[in-house]
Design a protein around this motif. Structure first.
Motif, PDB file in Angstrom:
ATOM      1  N   GLU A  19       0.827  -1.204   0.000  1.00  0.00           N
ATOM      2  CA  GLU A  19       0.000   0.000   0.000  1.00  0.00           C
ATOM      3  C   GLU A  19       0.865   1.259   0.000  1.00  0.00           C
ATOM      4  O   GLU A  19       2.002   1.232   0.448  1.00  0.00           O
ATOM      5  N   ILE A  20       0.297   2.367  -0.480  1.00  0.00           N
ATOM      6  CA  ILE A  20       0.995   3.651  -0.368  1.00  0.00           C
ATOM      7  C   ILE A  20       1.125   3.964   1.128  1.00  0.00           C
ATOM      8  O   ILE A  20       0.126   3.978   1.840  1.00  0.00           O
ATOM      9  N   PRO A  21       2.346   4.186   1.612  1.00  0.00           N
ATOM     10  CA  PRO A  21       2.469   4.427   3.054  1.00  0.00           C
ATOM     11  C   PRO A  21       1.694   5.679   3.485  1.00  0.00           C
ATOM     12  O   PRO A  21       1.819   6.735   2.862  1.00  0.00           O
ATOM     13  N   GLY A  22       0.907   5.541   4.531  1.00  0.00           N
ATOM     14  CA  GLY A  22      -0.038   6.587   4.908  1.00  0.00           C
ATOM     15  C   GLY A  22       0.609   7.887   5.330  1.00  0.00           C
ATOM     16  O   GLY A  22       0.238   8.966   4.852  1.00  0.00           O
ATOM     17  N   GLY A  23       1.574   7.801   6.220  1.00  0.00           N
ATOM     18  CA  GLY A  23       2.194   9.028   6.724  1.00  0.00           C
ATOM     19  C   GLY A  23       2.957   9.768   5.634  1.00  0.00           C
ATOM     20  O   GLY A  23       2.753  10.970   5.422  1.00  0.00           O
ATOM     21  N   VAL A  24       3.802   9.055   4.924  1.00  0.00           N
ATOM     22  CA  VAL A  24       4.587   9.665   3.838  1.00  0.00           C
ATOM     23  C   VAL A  24       3.665  10.290   2.800  1.00  0.00           C
ATOM     24  O   VAL A  24       3.890  11.411   2.325  1.00  0.00           O
ATOM     25  N   GLY A  25       2.594   9.579   2.467  1.00  0.00           N
ATOM     26  CA  GLY A  25       1.677  10.052   1.440  1.00  0.00           C
ATOM     27  C   GLY A  25       0.881  11.272   1.874  1.00  0.00           C
ATOM     28  O   GLY A  25       0.669  12.202   1.087  1.00  0.00           O
ATOM     29  N   THR A  26       0.439  11.281   3.121  1.00  0.00           N
ATOM     30  CA  THR A  26      -0.328  12.429   3.619  1.00  0.00           C
ATOM     31  C   THR A  26       0.533  13.687   3.639  1.00  0.00           C
ATOM     32  O   THR A  26       0.108  14.762   3.196  1.00  0.00           O
ATOM     33  N   VAL A  27       1.747  13.547   4.128  1.00  0.00           N
ATOM     34  CA  VAL A  27       2.682  14.687   4.156  1.00  0.00           C
ATOM     35  C   VAL A  27       2.946  15.180   2.730  1.00  0.00           C
ATOM     36  O   VAL A  27       2.912  16.391   2.450  1.00  0.00           O
ATOM     37  N   ALA A  28       3.182  14.233   1.811  1.00  0.00           N
ATOM     38  CA  ALA A  28       3.478  14.605   0.425  1.00  0.00           C
ATOM     39  C   ALA A  28       2.311  15.362  -0.197  1.00  0.00           C
ATOM     40  O   ALA A  28       2.493  16.430  -0.802  1.00  0.00           O
ATOM     41  N   LEU A  29       1.105  14.834  -0.057  1.00  0.00           N
ATOM     42  CA  LEU A  29      -0.064  15.487  -0.664  1.00  0.00           C
ATOM     43  C   LEU A  29      -0.244  16.903  -0.127  1.00  0.00           C
ATOM     44  O   LEU A  29      -0.504  17.838  -0.894  1.00  0.00           O
ATOM     45  N   ALA A  30      -0.128  17.062   1.192  1.00  0.00           N
ATOM     46  CA  ALA A  30      -0.342  18.387   1.791  1.00  0.00           C
ATOM     47  C   ALA A  30       0.622  19.408   1.186  1.00  0.00           C
ATOM     48  O   ALA A  30       0.236  20.536   0.866  1.00  0.00           O
ATOM     49  N   VAL A  31       1.874  19.008   1.001  1.00  0.00           N
ATOM     50  CA  VAL A  31       2.880  19.942   0.475  1.00  0.00           C
ATOM     51  C   VAL A  31       2.760  20.076  -1.047  1.00  0.00           C
ATOM     52  O   VAL A  31       2.825  21.183  -1.592  1.00  0.00           O
ATOM     53  N   ASN A  32       2.556  18.943  -1.735  1.00  0.00           N
ATOM     54  CA  ASN A  32       2.495  18.977  -3.200  1.00  0.00           C
ATOM     55  C   ASN A  32       1.313  19.783  -3.731  1.00  0.00           C
ATOM     56  O   ASN A  32       1.357  20.280  -4.855  1.00  0.00           O
ATOM     57  N   MET A  33       0.249  19.895  -2.952  1.00  0.00           N
ATOM     58  CA  MET A  33      -0.922  20.631  -3.437  1.00  0.00           C
ATOM     59  C   MET A  33      -0.768  22.144  -3.282  1.00  0.00           C
ATOM     60  O   MET A  33      -1.636  22.908  -3.743  1.00  0.00           O
ATOM     61  N   ILE A  34       0.301  22.612  -2.664  1.00  0.00           N
ATOM     62  CA  ILE A  34       0.440  24.053  -2.389  1.00  0.00           C
ATOM     63  C   ILE A  34       0.286  24.926  -3.642  1.00  0.00           C
ATOM     64  O   ILE A  34      -0.552  25.831  -3.661  1.00  0.00           O
ATOM     65  N   PRO A  35       1.059  24.682  -4.722  1.00  0.00           N
ATOM     66  CA  PRO A  35       0.918  25.597  -5.869  1.00  0.00           C
ATOM     67  C   PRO A  35      -0.479  25.564  -6.489  1.00  0.00           C
ATOM     68  O   PRO A  35      -0.980  26.599  -6.940  1.00  0.00           O
ATOM     69  N   ALA A  36      -1.119  24.399  -6.505  1.00  0.00           N
ATOM     70  CA  ALA A  36      -2.469  24.303  -7.077  1.00  0.00           C
ATOM     71  C   ALA A  36      -3.469  25.085  -6.229  1.00  0.00           C
ATOM     72  O   ALA A  36      -4.375  25.729  -6.766  1.00  0.00           O
ATOM     73  N   VAL A  37      -3.308  25.040  -4.914  1.00  0.00           N
ATOM     74  CA  VAL A  37      -4.214  25.788  -4.037  1.00  0.00           C
ATOM     75  C   VAL A  37      -3.969  27.292  -4.202  1.00  0.00           C
ATOM     76  O   VAL A  37      -4.910  28.078  -4.284  1.00  0.00           O
TER      77      VAL A  37
END
Lengths: 342, 342
Positions: free
Chosen positions: B297-315
């Motif tokens: 599975e996609i690791p939960g902690g790593v993935g949550t942190v990544a999504l929060a930061v990766n979405m910054i420019p789109a937001v």
């Protein structure tokens, strides 16, 4: 209701016509094709569905646009930017958005940088949006990979394969993939350009690089024959053992001599006869590593038709310009009308 | 440079701090946490990296916002809309965008319709964007499924499972999942609400329905104990055979009494001890059927942190409002700075 014109009513275009008729919120207002056998036919008759649709296929795209004033045009006439730029200019001139499944238009600046600049300028000037999409390029080996990297903190390398079955396709595809040739004739075909393989690797790699900033400085492609060990036969081609059953086309996106992106696309008829499973496979190396499988592969025709139609509302809502799939909102399946719900 | 404040510096917040420091184009300008042990510490010291970052963790979020004037705030303080609405009001009042990993904020109208309306109005009024994200809800059991339906002409049903390993997590998670209990105590915990299971099913189903128009009229959840056949032990919990090693939480999105969406999320410690593979699994029924696997599975902690930061420019680029992941552009991994490239 979003007013839609279908431009190009071949295999893919017919699929789009049928799907536009099923989708809530879309209204088919025109259909364009220059093949004499199709001109004047009602779309319902063309699709072999019961009842008339009330839209006839016509040859003069410019006139159809002027008379029907569509919000958007789905263009399915060619794989190449050079061959769709003229209809795109007419569509833009009419103030309509456009979605095209021309493979090169997934990332037109790769093969036609000057035309891409012109289309971008024209789109902005006319306040319209142009999008290239399709299953591949457009989704499996680019957009889907990019979406998966959203859960990554770092990406160091990408390896992906699309292993599919070309059995449903006709003589034109058999020829461009070199199927039915001897290995020697296949090699000559690669040399002289008649064995084309997949169109879209350079576009997929450019899209990946545009979002992920992998500093790709070269794309290296190879085409190898898939030599059959068994007899394979479809409606259109016969392959004896020792003959070519498909084209194993690969592309590597290189950075300073090292492969950072490796894309494989072995396309052949009846791979199951040699126990080759078909599927879409993505490995992302980084933090974390990810391994994704879709088995069997997403069917190419169904998926290309779906993407072209499903992207309509997003393209309508988009800011003007020439867009790539990875810049668009997350795709989704548009709801069908109650009558066509399965 | 996009000016970022991190609000909440616990396990997830610390991951975000570290990742913001690695990303090109992001500048950490402030950090907020009210835990006495953290207040006044330099972020570098807090993360255990060499050298000072020059940003100290401070308790007064309002003052940090006023003094640092961030473009965006990453909020990682709670799972619940009710508990993040106050900091979100302050952030909006300062004119900054916000990304939160509060599970309920993936689709806040599900549990807090009135607060969701208020946040939407506030966001529009202040010209800012608020997004809830995370691995799940936010990606695996909603956004990723929705993205895959982009290649579908019709969707009739969805089945998806996320099978993961909770071994890295601490006592709080063991308790909310009922791990280490007897089956009878687990049943009582489900009754009295101390065995919580997964937070986010209703949100994921609402997001799927919002895009796919599946006319879900009811969500039915079940929580069953995963009773271990073997001894399992982590740093924080011991499970003897016959005791509970995890919570098998499922949710079904129903339409007129029939399950249209089925989501499974069995969460346990050390599933490999009973040869249970972990992974993310998606089946879409429709045209075509699709079967996707990501193993492990996609690791939960790593993935949550990544999504929060990766979405910054789109937001930052988004039109104002309260957004869900499925309305945002295709996510992607933001490039790291040259020094932190792995």
């Amino acid at each position: 209701m979003i007013r839609v014109v279908q431009w190009g009513c071949g295999a893919m275009g017919s699929g789009m016509l049928a799907l536009v008729l099923k989708k809530k919120g879309l209204q088919l207002v025109g259909a364009v094709d220059s093949r004499p056998a199709l001109i004047g036919r009602d779309v319902g008759e063309h699709l072999g569905i019961s009842g008339k649709v009330g839209v006839a296929i016509r040859a003069d795209g410019g006139r159809v646009l002027a008379e029907t004033r569509p919000d958007i045009v789905l263009l399915a006439t060619s794989s190449f930017t050079q061959e769709v730029v003229e209809p795109l200019r007419r569509i833009a001139g009419q103030g309509a958005d456009a979605i095209t499944i021309a493979e090169e238009m997934a990332m037109p600046r790769v093969k036609s940088p000057e035309l891409a600049r012109q289309l971008q300028d024209l789109a902005v000037q006319q306040g319209i949006t142009i999008l290239g999409t399709g299953i591949n390029p457009g989704f499996v080996l680019d957009t889907l990979i990019i979406a998966l990297t959203g859960v990554c903190q770092a990406v160091t390398a990408i390896e992906a394969s699309r292993v599919n079955d070309l059995s449903p396709y006709g003589p034109a595809v058999m020829k461009t993939q070199g199927i039915g040739l001897t290995p020697a004739a296949f090699a000559r075909g690669v040399q002289d350009g008649t064995v084309v393989g997949h169109i879209g690797f350079a576009e997929s790699i450019a899209m990946l690089d545009a979002k992920l900033n992998l500093a790709i400085d070269e794309v290296v492609e190879t085409k190898a024959p898939i030599v059959s060990h068994v007899a394979r036969e479809t409606r259109y081609v016969k392959v004896a053992p020792g003959m070519v059953a498909g084209c194993h086309h690969t592309a590597r996106g290189m950075r300073r001599g090292q492969a950072v992106i490796t894309l494989n696309h072995p396309q052949q008829i009846l791979p199951h006869l040699e126990n080759v499973p078909t599927g879409d496979y993505i490995t992302i190396r980084g933090k974390p590593d990810l391994h994704m499988k879709i088995e069997p592969e997403i069917p190419g025709g169904v998926g290309t038709v779906a993407l072209a139609v499903n992207m309509i509302p997003a393209v309508i809502a988009s800011a003007p310009g020439l867009k790539m799939m990875a810049d668009m909102p997350v795709p989704y399946c548009l709801p069908n009308t109650a009558e066509t719900e399965t």
